[in-house]
Design an enzyme around this catalytic site. Structure first.
Site, PDB file in Angstrom:
ATOM      1  N   SER A 144      97.051 -27.732  81.944  1.00 26.85           N
ATOM      2  CA  SER A 144      95.700 -28.050  82.392  1.00 26.85           C
ATOM      3  C   SER A 144      95.602 -27.881  83.896  1.00 26.85           C
ATOM      4  CB  SER A 144      95.336 -29.490  82.020  1.00 26.85           C
ATOM      5  OG  SER A 144      94.140 -29.896  82.653  1.00 26.85           O
ATOM      6  N   TYR A 189      96.718 -38.198  81.614  1.00 25.92           N
ATOM      7  CA  TYR A 189      96.625 -36.862  81.021  1.00 25.92           C
ATOM      8  C   TYR A 189      97.212 -35.810  81.960  1.00 25.92           C
ATOM      9  CZ  TYR A 189      94.396 -32.640  79.120  1.00 25.92           C
ATOM     10  OH  TYR A 189      94.161 -31.386  78.604  1.00 25.92           O
TER      11      TYR A 189
END
Length: 253
Positions: free
Chosen positions: A142, A158
């Site tokens: 990400s 995350y």
């Protein structure tokens, strides 16, 4: 025929990757968690274009199921493709859950860790004996893990797990190089998926703001990311390993 395993392919980036990989003439074993219907839709999309796909259930957060999954994969390889090995692994399955650091519980931390970092680590370990030499692994990371500007509060866990996956990608590339297995990662920016409980559908008003932050003027679509994953897995990227490719349309450029 080359064979790929794509985790979390019932929707979003995993679905896009599975379809794009199949378009290049590769057979696909795709996995799903709770969304069996989505997995069947992915399989149907591949078969409509003349490809071959098999959908299998897998909870990437439950490492205790990985040995049985490996045995199932071995059986599917023999029965469907008359092979004992596969060529490509896409570690894509995941989810997002946001909370500020001061509000994050250990349960939330551990759940994200199991799915986003521990799962890819030990699933790759289990499947490695079935992987052909000269194959490729692509990990879905990400842009939140590498961002130095435009950080969004609430993504600390995350992004930290995706950052760990980035480091793992480099170590996998180093350790698996003796078998000529390439390992790379892709880091999507804002992409229209079902992540965070289908946030793009529930909050469509965020899309224009995200598009405005992106140099190319829109949010990403699953096939934008899937095409890059398919390219990294293929022989077109035969001289690329240990890299993390941002696929964001110029997010925060």
């Amino acid at each position: 025929m080359k064979i790929a395993i794509v985790t979390g392919a019932s929707s979003g980036i995993g679905q896009g990757a599975a379809i794009e990989i199949a378009r290049r003439g590769t057979g696909v074993i795709l996995t799903y968690g709770k969304n069996q219907q989505g997995a069947l839709e992915t399989t149907a999309a591949i078969e409509r274009e003349g490809g071959t796909a098999v959908a299998l259930p897998l909870d990437v957060g439950e490492t205790g199921t990985f040995a049985a999954f490996r045995d199932t994969v071995a059986a599917v390889l023999r029965e469907t493709w008359r092979r004992d090995t596969f060529d490509y692994l896409v570690n894509n399955a995941g989810f997002a859950q946001t909370s500020l650091i001061e509000d994050t519980t250990e349960e939330t931390f551990d759940r994200l860790m199991r799915v986003l970092l521990k799962g890819p680590y030990f699933l790759t370990q289990r499947l490695l004996p079935l992987m052909a030499d000269g194959g490729a692994i692509v990990n879905t990371s990400s842009s939140s893990a590498t961002a130095t500007a435009g950080l969004e509060p609430g993504y600390s866990v995350y992004a930290s797990m995706k950052g760990g996956l980035d480091v793992l990608t480099r170590y996998m590339a180093k350790e698996f190089s003796a078998r000529r297995i390439r390992v790379n990662a892709v880091s999507p920016g804002s992409t229209r998926t079902r992540i965070a409980d289908d946030a793009f559908t529930r909050f469509p008003e965020v899309v224009p703001a995200l598009a405005a932050k992106t140099a190319l003027g829109r949010v990403g679509e699953p096939h934008d990311i899937g095409a890059v994953i398919a390219t990294l897995a293929s022989d077109d990227s035969r001289w690329v390993t240990a890299q993390n490719i941002e696929v964001s349309g110029g997010l925060n450029l």
